[in-house]
Design an enzyme around this catalytic site. Structure first.
Site, short mmCIF file in Angstrom:
data_model
loop_
_atom_site.label_atom_id
_atom_site.label_comp_id
_atom_site.label_asym_id
_atom_site.label_seq_id
_atom_site.Cartn_x
_atom_site.Cartn_y
_atom_site.Cartn_z
N HIS A 193 -8.36 6.12 -0.51
CA HIS A 193 -7.96 4.98 -1.35
C HIS A 193 -6.45 4.81 -1.40
O HIS A 193 -5.96 3.71 -1.67
CB HIS A 193 -8.55 5.12 -2.77
CG HIS A 193 -8.14 6.39 -3.44
ND1 HIS A 193 -8.90 7.54 -3.38
CD2 HIS A 193 -7.05 6.70 -4.18
CE1 HIS A 193 -8.29 8.49 -4.08
NE2 HIS A 193 -7.17 8.01 -4.55
N ASP A 214 -4.80 2.07 0.74
CA ASP A 214 -4.81 0.68 0.27
C ASP A 214 -4.06 0.52 -1.05
O ASP A 214 -3.84 -0.59 -1.51
CB ASP A 214 -6.26 0.21 0.05
CG ASP A 214 -7.06 0.29 1.34
OD1 ASP A 214 -6.50 -0.10 2.38
OD2 ASP A 214 -8.20 0.76 1.31
N HIS A 215 -3.75 1.61 -1.68
CA HIS A 215 -3.15 1.55 -3.01
C HIS A 215 -1.85 2.31 -2.97
O HIS A 215 -1.79 3.46 -3.42
CB HIS A 215 -4.13 2.16 -4.04
CG HIS A 215 -3.71 1.91 -5.46
ND1 HIS A 215 -2.72 2.62 -6.09
CD2 HIS A 215 -4.16 1.03 -6.38
CE1 HIS A 215 -2.57 2.20 -7.34
NE2 HIS A 215 -3.43 1.25 -7.54
N PHE A 216 -0.74 1.79 -2.40
CA PHE A 216 -0.69 0.46 -1.80
C PHE A 216 -0.20 0.63 -0.37
O PHE A 216 0.50 1.62 -0.11
CB PHE A 216 0.27 -0.43 -2.59
CG PHE A 216 -0.18 -0.70 -3.99
CD1 PHE A 216 -1.04 -1.76 -4.25
CD2 PHE A 216 0.24 0.10 -5.03
CE1 PHE A 216 -1.45 -2.02 -5.55
CE2 PHE A 216 -0.20 -0.16 -6.33
CZ PHE A 216 -1.05 -1.23 -6.59
N MET A 257 0.30 5.47 -3.98
CA MET A 257 0.46 6.13 -5.28
C MET A 257 -0.91 6.31 -5.93
O MET A 257 -1.81 5.51 -5.70
CB MET A 257 1.37 5.33 -6.20
CG MET A 257 0.93 3.88 -6.37
SD MET A 257 1.94 2.99 -7.55
CE MET A 257 1.11 3.41 -9.07
#
Lengths: 163, 130
Positions: free
Chosen positions: A30, A33-35, A40
């Site tokens: 994740h 994609d974050h970010f 983070m």
């Protein structure tokens, strides 16, 4: 809570306080994609890590007899980003516990630096949703938690958790 | 040490503001916890914990909010209304609550309106000042 989001306990004082550790790694998908370009740790997942730390503290206090579920986020304040490569510690303290529920206060730290303050409420669901039927087995605390508490809690091994 | 009603109200207000995320002005003596202040079931436990801490008292949940036990008793509810026996039970168990308006139309759906800020202040007053 069968999905384990903390790596290990560092300290565990039954019914009082617990300190858990989590390493944050870019292998957690994740974060891609974050970010993009600025990975983070999502703040909601910091709450999850605290919920597991504090939830196990609450569950162990009643010998894992209760189904402990997160019921309310009383406070969540975030002061710094958590980035891949960081090691965070989750410090949870029992504030109150009653037959129906418990409240905890907690801090997330990176070394000595305060990252977040997260205070939670947990419900013992069997005591609160009278008339609603839940499975008899404790679906909250499964065998996997054995390994997390090994060495910290003497009373529970095998006997309580694997029932 | 005895506390004045105003002192108790101020601390109850603080507990409610923190537990329910309210503005100070929202908390009036007449405000109902569920209808006006938006409390849900878990909030009641949160409020109980906060009152215990603020006033250093023990608050058995069924003492402060006994209506649930009454509603779950078949003798005390009939056709969506609280029966005479149920009303007697509520009166006995909720001395800190004004039931005069409710008695006229004891609709079970209106029981939530009995939980007012004033009722909590009354309850704490009996606990703190004996």
């Amino acid at each position: 809570m069968r999905w384990i989001w903390i790596d290990k306990f560092l300290e565990f004082e039954s019914g009082k306080r617990a300190v858990a550790l989590k390493n944050v790694t870019l292998a957690e998908e994740h974060l891609h994609d974050h970010f993009p370009g600025f990975p983070m740790m999502p703040e909601c997942l910091m709450i999850e890590a605290m919920a597991q730390t504090a939830g196990i503290l609450v569950g162990e206090a009643r010998g894992f007899a209760e189904k402990v579920v997160l019921a309310k986020i009383k406070k969540a304040a975030f002061h710094h980003y958590v980035r891949p490569g960081d090691t965070i510690t989750l410090h949870a303290e029992m504030e109150s516990i009653a037959p129906e529920a418990a409240s905890t206060i907690g801090e997330i730290r990176r070394g000595d630096e305060l990252i977040a303050q997260i205070s939670l409420m947990f419900s013992h669901v069997d005591k609160n949703l009278a008339g609603k039927k839940f499975p008899e087995e404790n679906f909250v605390f499964t065998d996997m938690f054995n390994s997390l508490l090994t060495g910290f809690v003497e009373t529970h091994p095998d006997a309580e958790l694997s029932r | 040490m005895a506390m004045s009603r105003d002192e108790i109200f101020e601390q109850v207000k603080e507990a409610l503001v923190d537990a329910l995320g309210l503005d100070d002005d929202d908390v009036t003596p007449e405000a109902t916890l569920m209808g006006d202040l938006g409390a849900e079931s878990i909030d009641f436990l949160d409020i109980v914990f906060r009152l215990e801490k603020a006033f250093e008292i023990k608050v058995p949940r069924e003492e402060l909010f006994p209506a649930e036990a009454v509603l779950n008793h078949p003798e005390f509810v009939s056709g969506g209304k609280v029966t005479a026996a149920g009303l007697a039970e509520l009166k006995a168990k909720m001395p800190h609550t004004d039931l005069s308006g409710f008695e006229a139309d004891p609709d079970v759906n209106k029981i939530a309106d009995l939980f007012t800020v004033d009722a909590i202040v009354n309850f704490v007053e009996t606990k703190v000042n004996g």
